[in-house]
Scaffold this motif. Structure first.
Motif, PDB file in Angstrom:
ATOM      1  N   LEU A 157      24.896  51.925 -12.810  1.00 47.79           N
ATOM      2  CA  LEU A 157      26.051  52.208 -11.953  1.00 47.79           C
ATOM      3  C   LEU A 157      25.944  53.640 -11.441  1.00 47.79           C
ATOM      4  CD1 LEU A 157      28.889  50.729 -14.229  1.00 47.79           C
ATOM      5  CD2 LEU A 157      27.295  49.516 -12.715  1.00 47.79           C
ATOM      6  N   ASP A 158      25.714  53.795 -10.127  1.00 46.03           N
ATOM      7  CA  ASP A 158      25.618  55.151  -9.587  1.00 46.03           C
ATOM      8  C   ASP A 158      27.005  55.759  -9.427  1.00 46.03           C
ATOM      9  OD1 ASP A 158      26.748  54.255  -7.138  1.00 46.03           O
ATOM     10  OD2 ASP A 158      24.773  53.768  -6.348  1.00 46.03           O
ATOM     11  N   ARG A 159      27.051  57.041  -9.140  1.00 46.26           N
ATOM     12  CA  ARG A 159      28.325  57.757  -9.125  1.00 46.26           C
ATOM     13  C   ARG A 159      29.289  57.206  -8.072  1.00 46.26           C
ATOM     14  NH1 ARG A 159      30.406  62.072 -11.453  1.00 46.26           N
ATOM     15  NH2 ARG A 159      32.098  63.177 -10.428  1.00 46.26           N
ATOM     16  N   SER A 160      28.777  56.879  -6.890  1.00 48.34           N
ATOM     17  CA  SER A 160      29.661  56.375  -5.835  1.00 48.34           C
ATOM     18  C   SER A 160      30.299  55.050  -6.247  1.00 48.34           C
ATOM     19  CB  SER A 160      28.888  56.204  -4.524  1.00 48.34           C
ATOM     20  OG  SER A 160      27.836  55.258  -4.677  1.00 48.34           O
ATOM     21  N   PHE A 161      29.548  54.214  -6.965  1.00 46.57           N
ATOM     22  CA  PHE A 161      30.092  52.950  -7.441  1.00 46.57           C
ATOM     23  C   PHE A 161      31.134  53.206  -8.525  1.00 46.57           C
ATOM     24  CE2 PHE A 161      29.115  48.685  -9.675  1.00 46.57           C
ATOM     25  CZ  PHE A 161      30.174  48.078  -9.021  1.00 46.57           C
ATOM     26  N   LYS A 162      30.883  54.206  -9.371  1.00 52.15           N
ATOM     27  CA  LYS A 162      31.867  54.561 -10.397  1.00 52.15           C
ATOM     28  C   LYS A 162      33.164  55.050  -9.757  1.00 52.15           C
ATOM     29  CE  LYS A 162      28.680  55.761 -14.154  1.00 52.15           C
ATOM     30  NZ  LYS A 162      28.169  56.864 -15.006  1.00 52.15           N
ATOM     31  N   VAL A 163      33.048  55.781  -8.656  1.00 45.37           N
ATOM     32  CA  VAL A 163      34.250  56.235  -7.939  1.00 45.37           C
ATOM     33  C   VAL A 163      35.041  55.022  -7.456  1.00 45.37           C
ATOM     34  CG1 VAL A 163      35.091  57.381  -5.850  1.00 45.37           C
ATOM     35  CG2 VAL A 163      33.321  58.472  -7.246  1.00 45.37           C
ATOM     36  N   TYR A 164      34.337  54.035  -6.920  1.00 49.95           N
ATOM     37  CA  TYR A 164      35.007  52.812  -6.459  1.00 49.95           C
ATOM     38  C   TYR A 164      35.682  52.101  -7.633  1.00 49.95           C
ATOM     39  CZ  TYR A 164      35.848  48.226  -4.450  1.00 49.95           C
ATOM     40  OH  TYR A 164      36.457  47.064  -4.034  1.00 49.95           O
ATOM     41  N   ILE A 165      34.967  51.971  -8.737  1.00 44.96           N
ATOM     42  CA  ILE A 165      35.527  51.314  -9.915  1.00 44.96           C
ATOM     43  C   ILE A 165      36.800  52.012 -10.364  1.00 44.96           C
ATOM     44  CG2 ILE A 165      35.153  50.868 -12.378  1.00 44.96           C
ATOM     45  CD1 ILE A 165      32.206  50.362 -11.734  1.00 44.96           C
ATOM     46  N   LYS A 166      36.742  53.334 -10.485  1.00 48.05           N
ATOM     47  CA  LYS A 166      37.893  54.067 -10.984  1.00 48.05           C
ATOM     48  C   LYS A 166      39.072  53.971 -10.018  1.00 48.05           C
ATOM     49  CE  LYS A 166      39.260  58.372 -13.195  1.00 48.05           C
ATOM     50  NZ  LYS A 166      38.815  59.660 -13.740  1.00 48.05           N
ATOM     51  N   THR A 167      38.781  53.942  -8.720  1.00 51.14           N
ATOM     52  CA  THR A 167      39.854  53.808  -7.738  1.00 51.14           C
ATOM     53  C   THR A 167      40.563  52.472  -7.898  1.00 51.14           C
ATOM     54  OG1 THR A 167      38.640  55.193  -6.160  1.00 51.14           O
ATOM     55  CG2 THR A 167      40.433  53.857  -5.283  1.00 51.14           C
ATOM     56  N   VAL A 168      39.792  51.394  -7.993  1.00 50.09           N
ATOM     57  CA  VAL A 168      40.371  50.054  -8.121  1.00 50.09           C
ATOM     58  C   VAL A 168      41.143  49.923  -9.437  1.00 50.09           C
ATOM     59  CG1 VAL A 168      39.846  47.598  -8.363  1.00 50.09           C
ATOM     60  CG2 VAL A 168      38.633  48.970  -6.662  1.00 50.09           C
ATOM     61  N   VAL A 169      40.585  50.464 -10.502  1.00 48.49           N
ATOM     62  CA  VAL A 169      41.188  50.311 -11.824  1.00 48.49           C
ATOM     63  C   VAL A 169      42.423  51.191 -12.002  1.00 48.49           C
ATOM     64  CG1 VAL A 169      40.805  50.722 -14.284  1.00 48.49           C
ATOM     65  CG2 VAL A 169      39.066  49.554 -12.938  1.00 48.49           C
ATOM     66  N   CYS A 170      42.361  52.427 -11.505  1.00 50.00           N
ATOM     67  CA  CYS A 170      43.452  53.383 -11.769  1.00 50.00           C
ATOM     68  C   CYS A 170      44.450  53.512 -10.618  1.00 50.00           C
ATOM     69  CB  CYS A 170      42.866  54.761 -12.065  1.00 50.00           C
ATOM     70  SG  CYS A 170      41.920  54.813 -13.573  1.00 50.00           S
ATOM     71  N   THR A 171      43.956  53.535  -9.398  1.00 49.80           N
ATOM     72  CA  THR A 171      44.838  53.706  -8.240  1.00 49.80           C
ATOM     73  C   THR A 171      44.469  52.685  -7.165  1.00 49.80           C
ATOM     74  OG1 THR A 171      43.340  55.429  -7.402  1.00 49.80           O
ATOM     75  CG2 THR A 171      45.280  56.166  -8.647  1.00 49.80           C
ATOM     76  N   PRO A 172      44.698  51.403  -7.444  1.00 43.54           N
ATOM     77  CA  PRO A 172      44.279  50.358  -6.498  1.00 43.54           C
ATOM     78  C   PRO A 172      44.881  50.506  -5.104  1.00 43.54           C
ATOM     79  CG  PRO A 172      45.807  49.488  -8.155  1.00 43.54           C
ATOM     80  CD  PRO A 172      45.394  50.846  -8.622  1.00 43.54           C
ATOM     81  N   GLU A 173      46.052  51.163  -5.017  1.00 45.32           N
ATOM     82  CA  GLU A 173      46.673  51.333  -3.705  1.00 45.32           C
ATOM     83  C   GLU A 173      45.865  52.255  -2.802  1.00 45.32           C
ATOM     84  OE1 GLU A 173      48.122  54.633  -6.316  1.00 45.32           O
ATOM     85  OE2 GLU A 173      47.796  52.472  -6.512  1.00 45.32           O
ATOM     86  N   LYS A 174      44.926  52.997  -3.375  1.00 44.22           N
ATOM     87  CA  LYS A 174      44.084  53.903  -2.587  1.00 44.22           C
ATOM     88  C   LYS A 174      42.770  53.256  -2.158  1.00 44.22           C
ATOM     89  CE  LYS A 174      45.860  58.177  -4.653  1.00 44.22           C
ATOM     90  NZ  LYS A 174      45.506  59.412  -5.402  1.00 44.22           N
ATOM     91  N   THR A 175      42.546  52.031  -2.593  1.00 41.24           N
ATOM     92  CA  THR A 175      41.322  51.332  -2.220  1.00 41.24           C
ATOM     93  C   THR A 175      41.368  50.950  -0.736  1.00 41.24           C
ATOM     94  OG1 THR A 175      41.251  50.397  -4.452  1.00 41.24           O
ATOM     95  CG2 THR A 175      39.776  49.445  -2.806  1.00 41.24           C
ATOM     96  N   THR A 176      40.306  51.260  -0.009  1.00 37.04           N
ATOM     97  CA  THR A 176      40.263  50.966   1.425  1.00 37.04           C
ATOM     98  C   THR A 176      39.111  50.017   1.743  1.00 37.04           C
ATOM     99  OG1 THR A 176      38.770  52.816   1.902  1.00 37.04           O
ATOM    100  CG2 THR A 176      41.152  53.275   1.922  1.00 37.04           C
ATOM    101  N   LYS A 177      39.173  49.432   2.905  1.00 36.18           N
ATOM    102  CA  LYS A 177      38.091  48.545   3.337  1.00 36.18           C
ATOM    103  C   LYS A 177      36.784  49.321   3.479  1.00 36.18           C
ATOM    104  CE  LYS A 177      36.862  45.043   6.753  1.00 36.18           C
ATOM    105  NZ  LYS A 177      35.470  45.537   6.962  1.00 36.18           N
TER     106      LYS A 177
END
Length: 220
Positions: A157-177
């Motif tokens: 899991l590279d860092r950019s993917f980890k950023v996506y994971i953490k966004t979805v898990v912790c602040t899903p409202e900030k997830t964008t297309k």
């Protein structure tokens, strides 16, 4: 010949898929040859857990924690000491008959769902990658599997993917297309949707484990 940006992105994405599959192959070979000591496994877990707190959903490297991750930096337990299979499932069924079975089926389906594909590659065993994603989320919540080598997470899991994971898990409202489109660009939408199912179900199970463990302690 002028290479357009779209072609350049496509070539890069294909290389990323190939590199990921090669890492999976190398990690499997390392597993077969030798296993890390328990001390090293514990060190790798602590390192991954600590680093996960510096992965910000905004993508910045400064330290910005959500309230849930402030709690995660303190809480910690071994999965073997309180697991869904051995403890949580039976307690839920005791409190709400049949609900435990329904939740168990939901977790099982999300975790094991696979088309055995990775982008253009077919007949691929994706279990290593799925386990890395699931265990990374549980690691962020302080749940450790003592039979898992957390060094695999940084490999897969590279860092950019980890950023996506953490966004979805912790602040899903900030997830964008745009964020959704930017990770695993050569993968099918069905594969990426499965990733999202893994994320939300892993988080739900982690939160349930903490809640159910607290209830168990209260009852005993």
């Amino acid at each position: 010949i002028v290479v357009t940006s779209s072609i350049r992105i496509s070539v890069t994405s294909v290389c990323e898929v190939e590199a990921l599959m090669e890492k999976m192959k190398q990690l499997q070979e390392c597993r077969d040859e030798e296993e890390a000591s328990q001390e090293e496994m514990a060190t790798r877990f602590e390192r991954e857990k600590r680093e996960s707190m510096f992965v910000c959903s905004s993508g910045r490297t400064d330290v910005v924690f959500t309230s849930s991750f402030l709690k995660c930096s303190i809480l910690y337990f071994y999965f073997k000491d309180y697991s869904w299979e051995d403890h949580g499932y039976s307690l839920v069924n005791r409190l709400y008959p049949d609900v435990g079975q329904l939740l168990d089926e939901k977790f099982h389906i999300a975790y094991n769902l696979t088309y055995n594909t990775m982008a253009m590659h077919k007949d691929v065993d994706t279990s290593m990658l799925r386990r890395a994603i699931w265990n990374y989320i549980h690691c962020m919540f302080g749940i450790r599997y003592d039979d898992y080598d957390y060094g695999e997470i940084n490999q897969l899991l590279d860092r950019s993917f980890k950023v996506y994971i953490k966004t979805v898990v912790c602040t899903p409202e900030k997830t964008t297309k745009r964020m959704y489109d930017s990770f695993w660009r050569q993968f099918e939408h069905s594969e990426k949707v499965h990733v999202n199912l893994l994320l939300v179900e892993a988080r739900m199970q982690a939160e349930l484990l903490y809640a159910l463990r607290a209830i168990t302690r209260y009852m005993t």
